[in-house]
Design an enzyme around this catalytic site. Sequence first.
Site, short mmCIF file in Angstrom:
data_model
loop_
_atom_site.label_atom_id
_atom_site.label_comp_id
_atom_site.label_asym_id
_atom_site.label_seq_id
_atom_site.Cartn_x
_atom_site.Cartn_y
_atom_site.Cartn_z
CD GLU A 124 -1.88 4.12 3.47
OE1 GLU A 124 -3.03 4.30 3.92
OE2 GLU A 124 -1.65 3.36 2.50
CB CYS A 144 -6.46 -0.55 5.51
SG CYS A 144 -4.74 -1.08 5.30
CB CYS A 149 -1.83 1.50 6.32
SG CYS A 149 -1.54 0.71 4.71
CG HIS A 178 -1.98 -1.00 1.22
ND1 HIS A 178 -3.02 -0.98 2.12
CD2 HIS A 178 -2.20 -2.07 0.42
CE1 HIS A 178 -3.84 -1.99 1.88
NE2 HIS A 178 -3.35 -2.67 0.85
#
Length: 162
Positions: free
Chosen positions: A66, A94, A97, A64
């Site tokens: 992040e 999420c 993260c 992701h």
Amino acid sequence: MGITSGEGKAFPTLDEKWMQLALAQAKLAQAIKEVPVGAVLVQDGRLIASAHNQPISTFDATAHAEIQVLRKAGKQLHNYRLSNTTLYVTLEPCMMCLGAMIHARISRVVFGAYDQKTGVCGSCVDLSASACFNHSIELQGGVLEHDCKTILQTFFKKRRNH
């Protein structure tokens, strides 16, 4: 919104300035057919790292935006602890993260669009308010929300039509 000058011109806030850079990263993700989410990490007014979603292209569910920006910043600063930093991301984090940001000791997270499906900073649940963590993060949501939401909606609309 931004601060207005005497002539009525809007100047972006610092949060909006950095979110624009995160949006530029989201566009890079979109260009390679990844879900358009971008992130930047800032410390003392200085850009430390920038990244975008890459789970599809890297065959890595953890890639992701992040996580990618935390990886780059850790290498840049030679430390996995990223204290006194602000992470800007175009979509509400999420669970994975947010957990990584807590472990990295991020001070502040600013996000654009709220995520009603997997967002854990207030949309689905607010894990950031949990007392079970040994670090708390200051959160700010909705910065350039319209722009962040639009790029995602456009991406998924095109995907559904193909």
